[in-house]
Write an enzyme that holds these catalytic residues in place. Structure first.
Site, PDB file in Angstrom:
ATOM      1  N   PRO A  89      56.866  80.130  70.591  1.00  0.00           N
ATOM      2  CA  PRO A  89      57.752  80.088  69.413  1.00  0.00           C
ATOM      3  C   PRO A  89      58.189  78.660  69.074  1.00  0.00           C
ATOM      4  O   PRO A  89      58.713  78.411  67.988  1.00  0.00           O
ATOM      5  CB  PRO A  89      58.964  80.927  69.825  1.00  0.00           C
ATOM      6  CG  PRO A  89      58.588  81.634  71.075  1.00  0.00           C
ATOM      7  CD  PRO A  89      57.427  80.906  71.689  1.00  0.00           C
ATOM      8  N   GLU A 116      59.112  84.760  80.773  1.00  0.00           N
ATOM      9  CA  GLU A 116      60.017  83.946  79.945  1.00  0.00           C
ATOM     10  C   GLU A 116      59.307  82.732  79.361  1.00  0.00           C
ATOM     11  O   GLU A 116      59.819  82.070  78.468  1.00  0.00           O
ATOM     12  CB  GLU A 116      61.237  83.513  80.765  1.00  0.00           C
ATOM     13  CG  GLU A 116      62.417  84.463  80.636  1.00  0.00           C
ATOM     14  CD  GLU A 116      62.009  85.928  80.777  1.00  0.00           C
ATOM     15  OE1 GLU A 116      62.088  86.651  79.767  1.00  0.00           O
ATOM     16  OE2 GLU A 116      61.602  86.337  81.877  1.00  0.00           O
ATOM     17  N   ARG A 154      37.657  84.409  60.174  1.00  0.00           N
ATOM     18  CA  ARG A 154      37.256  84.860  58.837  1.00  0.00           C
ATOM     19  C   ARG A 154      36.946  83.706  57.889  1.00  0.00           C
ATOM     20  O   ARG A 154      36.402  83.913  56.805  1.00  0.00           O
ATOM     21  CB  ARG A 154      38.289  85.822  58.235  1.00  0.00           C
ATOM     22  CG  ARG A 154      39.633  85.207  57.920  1.00  0.00           C
ATOM     23  CD  ARG A 154      40.627  86.267  57.472  1.00  0.00           C
ATOM     24  NE  ARG A 154      40.365  86.776  56.128  1.00  0.00           N
ATOM     25  CZ  ARG A 154      40.580  86.109  55.004  1.00  0.00           C
ATOM     26  NH1 ARG A 154      41.044  84.878  55.046  1.00  0.00           N
ATOM     27  NH2 ARG A 154      40.340  86.661  53.836  1.00  0.00           N
ATOM     28  N   ASP A 169      37.638  82.488  48.161  1.00  0.00           N
ATOM     29  CA  ASP A 169      37.594  81.295  47.324  1.00  0.00           C
ATOM     30  C   ASP A 169      38.630  81.388  46.216  1.00  0.00           C
ATOM     31  O   ASP A 169      39.319  80.430  45.926  1.00  0.00           O
ATOM     32  CB  ASP A 169      36.215  81.141  46.672  1.00  0.00           C
ATOM     33  CG  ASP A 169      35.175  80.688  47.689  1.00  0.00           C
ATOM     34  OD1 ASP A 169      35.583  80.278  48.803  1.00  0.00           O
ATOM     35  OD2 ASP A 169      33.981  80.753  47.386  1.00  0.00           O
TER      36      ASP A 169
HETATM   37  C1  6SD Z   1      56.163  84.096  77.066  1.00  0.00           C
HETATM   38  C2  6SD Z   1      55.277  83.900  74.899  1.00  0.00           C
HETATM   39  C3  6SD Z   1      54.343  83.288  74.097  1.00  0.00           C
HETATM   40  C4  6SD Z   1      56.369  84.551  74.342  1.00  0.00           C
HETATM   41  C5  6SD Z   1      55.799  83.917  70.714  1.00  0.00           C
HETATM   42  C6  6SD Z   1      55.140  83.184  69.764  1.00  0.00           C
HETATM   43  C7  6SD Z   1      55.759  83.474  68.576  1.00  0.00           C
HETATM   44  N1  6SD Z   1      55.522  82.986  67.333  1.00  0.00           N
HETATM   45  N2  6SD Z   1      56.735  84.324  68.805  1.00  0.00           N
HETATM   46  N3  6SD Z   1      56.762  84.593  70.114  1.00  0.00           N
HETATM   47  C8  6SD Z   1      55.593  83.941  72.170  1.00  0.00           C
HETATM   48  C9  6SD Z   1      54.506  83.298  72.735  1.00  0.00           C
HETATM   49  C10 6SD Z   1      56.527  84.571  72.965  1.00  0.00           C
HETATM   50  O1  6SD Z   1      55.085  83.843  76.244  1.00  0.00           O
END
Ligand code: 6SD
Length: 246
Positions: A89, A116, A154, A169
Protein backbone atom coordinates in the site's frame (compact mmCIF):
# COMPACT_ATOMS: atom_id res chain seq x y z
CA UNK A 1 6.71 -11.46 -21.69
CA UNK A 2 7.66 -13.30 -18.53
CA UNK A 3 6.48 -12.67 -14.95
CA UNK A 4 8.13 -14.33 -11.93
CA UNK A 5 5.84 -14.16 -8.93
CA UNK A 6 7.10 -14.81 -5.40
CA UNK A 7 4.33 -15.81 -3.00
CA UNK A 8 3.43 -18.07 -0.07
CA UNK A 9 0.19 -19.14 -1.78
CA UNK A 10 0.94 -19.96 -5.44
CA UNK A 11 -2.10 -22.33 -5.63
CA UNK A 12 -4.43 -19.38 -5.11
CA UNK A 13 -2.95 -17.50 -8.07
CA UNK A 14 -2.75 -20.52 -10.37
CA UNK A 15 -6.48 -20.99 -10.98
CA UNK A 16 -7.01 -17.40 -12.07
CA UNK A 17 -3.96 -17.35 -14.33
CA UNK A 18 -5.09 -20.48 -16.15
CA UNK A 19 -8.52 -19.14 -16.89
CA UNK A 20 -9.62 -16.48 -19.35
CA UNK A 21 -7.53 -14.36 -21.66
CA UNK A 22 -4.36 -14.87 -19.60
CA UNK A 23 -4.57 -18.66 -19.94
CA UNK A 24 -4.99 -18.30 -23.72
CA UNK A 25 -2.07 -15.86 -23.93
CA UNK A 26 0.04 -18.42 -22.07
CA UNK A 27 -1.08 -21.22 -24.39
CA UNK A 28 -0.21 -19.02 -27.39
CA UNK A 29 3.31 -18.50 -26.01
CA UNK A 30 2.83 -14.75 -25.57
CA UNK A 31 2.88 -14.80 -21.79
CA UNK A 32 4.78 -16.85 -19.24
CA UNK A 33 3.90 -16.56 -15.54
CA UNK A 34 6.12 -18.58 -13.21
CA UNK A 35 4.90 -18.92 -9.62
CA UNK A 36 7.57 -19.44 -6.97
CA UNK A 37 6.72 -20.57 -3.45
CA UNK A 38 8.84 -18.54 -1.02
CA UNK A 39 8.50 -21.38 1.52
CA UNK A 40 10.61 -23.61 -0.74
CA UNK A 41 13.56 -21.30 -0.06
CA UNK A 42 13.58 -21.81 3.72
CA UNK A 43 16.15 -24.09 5.37
CA UNK A 44 14.78 -24.85 8.85
CA UNK A 45 12.69 -27.91 9.78
CA UNK A 46 9.55 -25.82 10.19
CA UNK A 47 10.00 -23.95 6.92
CA UNK A 48 9.62 -20.63 8.73
CA UNK A 49 8.77 -17.61 6.58
CA UNK A 50 7.68 -15.13 9.28
CA UNK A 51 8.73 -13.93 12.71
CA UNK A 52 7.75 -11.44 15.44
CA UNK A 53 8.45 -7.77 14.79
CA UNK A 54 11.48 -6.24 16.51
CA UNK A 55 10.20 -3.60 18.90
CA UNK A 56 7.07 -5.57 19.68
CA UNK A 57 3.52 -4.90 18.66
CA UNK A 58 1.12 -7.37 17.12
CA UNK A 59 1.32 -9.52 14.05
CA UNK A 60 4.12 -11.18 12.17
CA UNK A 61 6.65 -9.98 9.61
CA UNK A 62 7.98 -11.95 6.63
CA UNK A 63 11.63 -12.86 7.14
CA UNK A 64 14.09 -11.47 4.58
CA UNK A 65 16.24 -14.59 3.90
CA UNK A 66 13.72 -16.78 2.04
CA UNK A 67 12.63 -13.82 -0.12
CA UNK A 68 16.20 -12.79 -1.04
CA UNK A 69 17.19 -16.39 -1.75
CA UNK A 70 14.10 -17.08 -3.85
CA UNK A 71 14.49 -13.97 -6.01
CA UNK A 72 18.29 -14.32 -6.38
CA UNK A 73 18.06 -18.00 -7.25
CA UNK A 74 15.28 -17.55 -9.83
CA UNK A 75 16.66 -14.41 -11.49
CA UNK A 76 20.30 -15.62 -11.46
CA UNK A 77 22.37 -13.67 -14.02
CA UNK A 78 19.34 -11.52 -14.83
CA UNK A 79 19.41 -9.94 -11.37
CA UNK A 80 20.00 -6.22 -11.89
CA UNK A 81 18.34 -6.28 -15.33
CA UNK A 82 14.81 -7.29 -14.25
CA UNK A 83 12.59 -4.84 -12.35
CA UNK A 84 11.69 -6.34 -8.95
CA UNK A 85 8.33 -5.01 -7.85
CA UNK A 86 7.09 -5.18 -4.27
CA UNK A 87 3.30 -4.93 -3.96
CA UNK A 88 2.52 -2.69 -0.98
CA UNK A 89 0.00 0.00 0.00
CA UNK A 90 3.05 2.29 0.33
CA UNK A 91 4.01 2.05 -3.35
CA UNK A 92 3.30 4.44 -6.18
CA UNK A 93 -0.25 4.02 -7.34
CA UNK A 94 -0.64 1.67 -10.30
CA UNK A 95 -2.58 3.12 -13.23
CA UNK A 96 -2.79 2.71 -17.00
CA UNK A 97 0.35 4.83 -17.53
CA UNK A 98 2.33 2.52 -15.20
CA UNK A 99 0.87 -0.52 -17.00
CA UNK A 100 2.11 0.88 -20.34
CA UNK A 101 5.53 1.56 -18.80
CA UNK A 102 5.84 -2.04 -17.53
CA UNK A 103 4.54 -3.59 -20.76
CA UNK A 104 7.79 -2.70 -22.59
CA UNK A 105 9.81 -4.97 -20.26
CA UNK A 106 10.61 -8.51 -21.38
CA UNK A 107 10.55 -9.75 -17.79
CA UNK A 108 9.22 -8.60 -14.39
CA UNK A 109 9.51 -10.03 -10.87
CA UNK A 110 6.65 -9.48 -8.39
CA UNK A 111 7.01 -10.02 -4.63
CA UNK A 112 3.79 -10.66 -2.69
CA UNK A 113 3.81 -10.04 1.05
CA UNK A 114 1.50 -11.66 3.61
CA UNK A 115 0.96 -11.09 7.35
CA UNK A 116 1.69 -7.51 8.47
CA UNK A 117 4.29 -7.02 5.75
CA UNK A 118 7.85 -7.87 4.74
CA UNK A 119 11.10 -7.02 6.49
CA UNK A 120 12.12 -3.51 5.43
CA UNK A 121 15.44 -4.77 4.01
CA UNK A 122 13.54 -6.40 1.14
CA UNK A 123 12.21 -3.00 0.14
CA UNK A 124 15.58 -1.27 0.64
CA UNK A 125 17.96 -3.78 -0.93
CA UNK A 126 16.03 -6.12 -3.22
CA UNK A 127 12.96 -4.37 -4.66
CA UNK A 128 13.56 -1.84 -7.42
CA UNK A 129 9.94 -0.62 -7.50
CA UNK A 130 6.97 -0.54 -5.12
CA UNK A 131 3.42 -0.51 -6.43
CA UNK A 132 0.03 -0.07 -4.77
CA UNK A 133 -3.18 -0.89 -6.64
CA UNK A 134 -5.16 1.65 -4.63
CA UNK A 135 -5.85 3.19 -1.26
CA UNK A 136 -7.36 0.27 0.61
CA UNK A 137 -5.68 -2.41 2.70
CA UNK A 138 -5.64 -6.05 1.55
CA UNK A 139 -4.35 -9.13 3.38
CA UNK A 140 -1.54 -9.80 0.92
CA UNK A 141 0.10 -8.83 -2.34
CA UNK A 142 -1.37 -11.66 -4.45
CA UNK A 143 -4.48 -9.85 -5.67
CA UNK A 144 -2.43 -6.74 -6.49
CA UNK A 145 0.06 -8.94 -8.42
CA UNK A 146 -2.80 -10.47 -10.43
CA UNK A 147 -4.16 -7.00 -11.16
CA UNK A 148 -0.76 -5.85 -12.43
CA UNK A 149 -0.27 -9.00 -14.56
CA UNK A 150 -3.75 -8.69 -16.06
CA UNK A 151 -3.44 -4.99 -16.89
CA UNK A 152 0.07 -5.35 -18.34
CA UNK A 153 -0.55 -8.61 -20.25
CA UNK A 154 -3.54 -7.21 -22.14
CA UNK A 155 -1.25 -4.51 -23.57
CA UNK A 156 1.04 -7.10 -25.18
CA UNK A 157 0.48 -7.39 -28.91
CA UNK A 158 -1.61 -10.46 -29.72
CA UNK A 159 -2.97 -11.07 -26.22
CA UNK A 160 -6.30 -9.45 -27.07
CA UNK A 161 -8.20 -10.15 -30.28
CA UNK A 162 -8.32 -7.60 -33.12
CA UNK A 163 -11.63 -6.10 -32.02
CA UNK A 164 -10.51 -5.69 -28.41
CA UNK A 165 -7.22 -4.15 -29.52
CA UNK A 166 -9.08 -1.59 -31.64
CA UNK A 167 -11.29 -0.81 -28.67
CA UNK A 168 -8.17 -0.35 -26.56
CA UNK A 169 -6.71 2.12 -29.09
CA UNK A 170 -9.91 4.11 -29.09
CA UNK A 171 -9.61 4.52 -25.31
CA UNK A 172 -5.91 5.19 -25.07
CA UNK A 173 -6.96 8.82 -24.61
CA UNK A 174 -7.70 8.58 -20.88
CA UNK A 175 -11.49 8.94 -20.99
CA UNK A 176 -14.17 6.63 -19.60
CA UNK A 177 -15.82 4.38 -22.13
CA UNK A 178 -19.12 5.12 -23.84
CA UNK A 179 -22.08 2.84 -22.96
CA UNK A 180 -22.29 -0.53 -24.71
CA UNK A 181 -25.45 -2.25 -25.96
CA UNK A 182 -26.23 -5.53 -27.65
CA UNK A 183 -29.43 -7.36 -28.71
CA UNK A 184 -32.32 -7.24 -28.04
CA UNK A 185 -33.09 -3.69 -29.28
CA UNK A 186 -35.77 -3.40 -26.59
CA UNK A 187 -35.69 -5.19 -23.23
CA UNK A 188 -38.47 -4.71 -20.66
CA UNK A 189 -39.37 -1.51 -22.46
CA UNK A 190 -35.78 -0.16 -22.27
CA UNK A 191 -34.69 0.81 -25.77
CA UNK A 192 -31.19 0.90 -27.23
CA UNK A 193 -30.37 4.50 -28.31
CA UNK A 194 -31.69 4.65 -31.91
CA UNK A 195 -28.46 6.19 -33.27
CA UNK A 196 -26.69 2.87 -32.62
CA UNK A 197 -29.17 1.09 -34.93
CA UNK A 198 -28.94 3.77 -37.65
CA UNK A 199 -25.95 2.33 -39.52
CA UNK A 200 -24.55 5.88 -39.76
CA UNK A 201 -20.95 5.33 -38.60
CA UNK A 202 -20.18 9.04 -38.42
CA UNK A 203 -23.12 9.80 -36.13
CA UNK A 204 -22.36 6.70 -34.03
CA UNK A 205 -18.73 7.78 -33.51
CA UNK A 206 -19.85 11.32 -32.60
CA UNK A 207 -22.46 9.99 -30.12
CA UNK A 208 -19.92 7.68 -28.47
CA UNK A 209 -17.35 10.44 -28.14
CA UNK A 210 -19.92 12.72 -26.57
CA UNK A 211 -20.97 9.96 -24.12
CA UNK A 212 -17.32 9.35 -23.18
CA UNK A 213 -16.74 13.02 -22.53
CA UNK A 214 -20.02 13.45 -20.59
CA UNK A 215 -19.36 10.41 -18.38
CA UNK A 216 -15.81 11.44 -17.67
CA UNK A 217 -16.92 14.99 -16.79
CA UNK A 218 -19.71 13.78 -14.47
CA UNK A 219 -18.01 10.77 -12.85
CA UNK A 220 -14.27 11.36 -13.06
CA UNK A 221 -13.58 15.05 -13.73
CA UNK A 222 -10.06 14.46 -12.36
CA UNK A 223 -9.29 12.37 -15.47
CA UNK A 224 -10.01 15.24 -17.85
CA UNK A 225 -6.84 17.04 -16.78
CA UNK A 226 -4.67 14.23 -18.28
CA UNK A 227 -6.98 13.27 -21.18
CA UNK A 228 -5.94 13.71 -24.81
CA UNK A 229 -8.58 16.04 -26.23
CA UNK A 230 -8.91 17.51 -29.72
CA UNK A 231 -10.14 21.10 -30.22
CA UNK A 232 -13.48 19.51 -31.26
CA UNK A 233 -13.57 17.58 -27.95
CA UNK A 234 -13.00 20.83 -26.05
CA UNK A 235 -16.01 22.36 -27.85
CA UNK A 236 -18.18 19.32 -27.10
CA UNK A 237 -17.09 19.45 -23.47
CA UNK A 238 -17.98 23.11 -23.16
CA UNK A 239 -21.46 22.38 -24.57
CA UNK A 240 -21.88 19.44 -22.13
CA UNK A 241 -20.83 21.64 -19.20
CA UNK A 242 -23.52 24.16 -20.16
CA UNK A 243 -26.15 21.42 -20.56
CA UNK A 244 -25.25 19.98 -17.16
CA UNK A 245 -25.20 23.40 -15.51
CA UNK A 246 -21.51 23.09 -14.58
C1 6SD B 1 1.16 -7.88 3.70
C2 6SD B 1 0.45 -6.91 1.69
C3 6SD B 1 0.80 -6.56 0.40
C4 6SD B 1 -0.67 -6.36 2.29
C5 6SD B 1 -1.87 -4.06 -0.39
C6 6SD B 1 -1.58 -3.41 -1.55
C7 6SD B 1 -2.61 -2.51 -1.74
N1 6SD B 1 -2.79 -1.59 -2.72
N2 6SD B 1 -3.45 -2.63 -0.74
N3 6SD B 1 -3.00 -3.57 0.09
C8 6SD B 1 -1.08 -5.08 0.32
C9 6SD B 1 0.04 -5.64 -0.28
C10 6SD B 1 -1.44 -5.44 1.60
O1 6SD B 1 1.25 -7.80 2.33
Amino acid sequence: MRFDVFTLIPEVMHAYLQASVLGKAHAAGLLQVELHNIRHYTHDRHRTTDDEPYGGGGGMVMKPEPIFEAVESVLGDELGRVPIILLTPQGRVFDQAVARELAVQPRLALICGRYEGVDERVREHLATDELSIGDYVLTGGELPALVVIDAVARLITGVLGDAAATQQDSHADGLLEHPHYTRPPEYRGWKVPPVLLSGDHGRIAAWRREQSLRRTLLRRPDMLAKAKLSPEDEERLERIREEEGL
